[in-house]
Design an enzyme around this catalytic site. Structure first.
Site, PDB file in Angstrom:
ATOM      1  N   GLU A  44       0.835  -1.195   0.000  1.00  0.00           N
ATOM      2  CA  GLU A  44       0.000   0.000   0.000  1.00  0.00           C
ATOM      3  C   GLU A  44       0.875   1.253   0.000  1.00  0.00           C
ATOM      4  OE1 GLU A  44      -3.661   1.877   2.692  1.00  0.00           O
ATOM      5  OE2 GLU A  44      -2.207   0.509   3.607  1.00  0.00           O
ATOM      6  N   LYS A 117      -9.646   2.532  -2.398  1.00  0.00           N
ATOM      7  CA  LYS A 117      -9.930   1.976  -1.075  1.00  0.00           C
ATOM      8  C   LYS A 117     -11.278   2.465  -0.569  1.00  0.00           C
ATOM      9  CE  LYS A 117      -7.558   1.632   3.426  1.00  0.00           C
ATOM     10  NZ  LYS A 117      -6.256   1.921   4.072  1.00  0.00           N
ATOM     11  N   CYS A 154      -5.694  -2.621   2.253  1.00  0.00           N
ATOM     12  CA  CYS A 154      -5.487  -2.572   3.706  1.00  0.00           C
ATOM     13  C   CYS A 154      -6.776  -2.748   4.503  1.00  0.00           C
ATOM     14  CB  CYS A 154      -4.727  -1.310   4.090  1.00  0.00           C
ATOM     15  SG  CYS A 154      -3.825  -1.506   5.660  1.00  0.00           S
TER      16      CYS A 154
END
Length: 289
Positions: A44, A117, A154
Site C-alpha cells: 500500500e 480503497k 489494507c
C-alpha cells in the site's frame, strides 16, 4: 489463460525520498520477474512513508493523478517484463480530492483500471480520513493474462463482505496491499497473527487464493511488521515473509479452486434472500437493551 500462476509480492522499507523509493521498487519488480513472477503486487502507498500517522497538509502534494509519469513508467515496465503489475499509490483525482488507490496493468502494459480503497480507518496512527475520500469504484475484478484478480486495500481486507463480492464477480486471487504495524513502544499491540488469520479465512469462505503484501521498517512511531503471505483456497499459508525486506515468489494452481469449492459449497448454499438485515440494522442494534 493458464491454471499455474506465479505470484510475486514485494515487501519493502520506505525512506523519506519518494524518487529513491520508486527506483528501489523498480529493481525489486525486475528481480521478482526474473524469478518467474507473473503477477506482482506492491505494498500500500508503495513509494512513500505511510502518511496516516500525522496530520500534515503538505502531504497532499505527494498525491499524483493516474496519468502521472511514475505510473506511465510502471505500465511500460509491466509490458517489457510481460507481467501483471498492481501499483498502490496516493491518487489525486481532482482539486482537493484524493484517494488511496491501486492501478492495475496487464502483461501488455494496458491499464485495466484503478481500485480505490473503500473503508477508510480513523484510529491512533491511522488518521486516513484526513488524506483519503472513501472509494467510489466499488469492488472491480480484473481479467488479466494470468487470471481474474480482485484488490482490497489494507482496511478493506478485514471486511468479509469485500472478499465475498469479488469472489462472486469471478475473482480467483484476492490481493491485499497493506501498511500495517504496531507502536514501536508497544510491540504487544501487534495484530500480525490476527491479520493473517482474518485474511486467509476469506480464502476458505470464498474458495480463492489470497496474496497480502505489507511493508517493513520503522517510520516515525510505527514499526511495520511485514508478514506478506500467500494462502490457498482452504486457508493454508503456502509461504510468508518475516519482518525484513524481501520478495515472495509462490506458484499456485488455480485448479485448486474447483477442489475447494466442491468440498465446501459455501457459494452454492448461500441464502442472499435472508441477508436483508445486513443493510437494515443499525450498528450494534443487537447489543442494545
Amino acid at each position: 489463460m493458464t491454471e499455474n500462476v506465479t505470484i510475486g509480492l514485494v515487501q519493502m522499507k520506505c525512506g523519506e525520498d519518494i524518487a529513491q523509493n520508486t527506483a528501489h521498487t523498480i529493481e525489486k519488480i525486475k528481480e521478482a520477474a526474473a524469478k518467474g513472477a507473473q503477477i506482482v503486487c506492491l505494498q500500500e502507498l508503495f513509494n512513500a512513508h505511510y502518511c496516516g500517522q500525522q496530520l500534515d497538509v503538505t502531504l497532499y502534494d505527494t498525491a499524483e493523478p493516474v496519468d502521472c509519469t511514475m505510473l506511465a513508467g510502471m505500465s511500460e515496465l509491466a509490458k517489457n517484463l510481460g507481467i501483471v503489475l498492481i501499483v498502490p499509490f496516493y491518487e489525486k483525482a481532482g482539486r482537493g480530492l484524493y484517494f488511496n488507490s491501486a492501478a492495475v496493468y496487464d502483461a501488455d502494459g494496458r491499464h485495466l483500471g484503478t481500485t480505490r480503497k473503500n473503508h477508510i480507518p480513523h484510529a491512533p496512527q491511522y488518521e486516513e480520513k484526513y488524506y483519503f475520500a472513501p472509494g467510489n469504484t466499488g469492488y472491480p475484478v480484473y481479467e488479466t493474462r494470468y487470471g481474474k484478480i480482485g484488490i482490497g486495500i489494507c482496511w478493506d481486507e478485514w471486511f468479509p463482505e469485500v472478499a465475498r463480492i469479488m469472489a462472486l464477480k469471478g475473482a480467483e486471487i484476492l490481493f491485499y496491499p497493506s501498511a500495517i504495524g504496531s507502536d514501536h513502544d508497544n510491540p504487544e499491540l501487534s495484530l500480525r497473527p490476527s491479520w493473517e488469520k482474518a485474511i486467509s479465512a476469506h480464502g476458505i469462505s470464498n474458495g480463492v487464493f489470497i496474496a497480502a503484501s505489507n511493508r517493513v521498517g520503522r517510520e516515525h512511531a510505527m514499526t511495520f511488521y511485514g508478514g506478506s503471505f500467500v494462502s490457498d483456497p482452504l486457508g493454508t499459508v503456502l509461504q510468508s515473509l518475516g519482518d525484513e525486506e524481501g520478495i515472495l515468489i509462490q506458484q499456485i494452481d488455480l485448479a485448486q479452486i474447483d477442489f475447494a469449492r466442491n468440498l465446501l459449497q459455501f457459494l452454492r448454499d448461500r441464502r442472499p434472500e435472508t441477508y436483508g438485515p445486513l443493510l437494515e440494522l443499525e450498528a450494534f442494534s443487537g447489543m442494545k437493551k
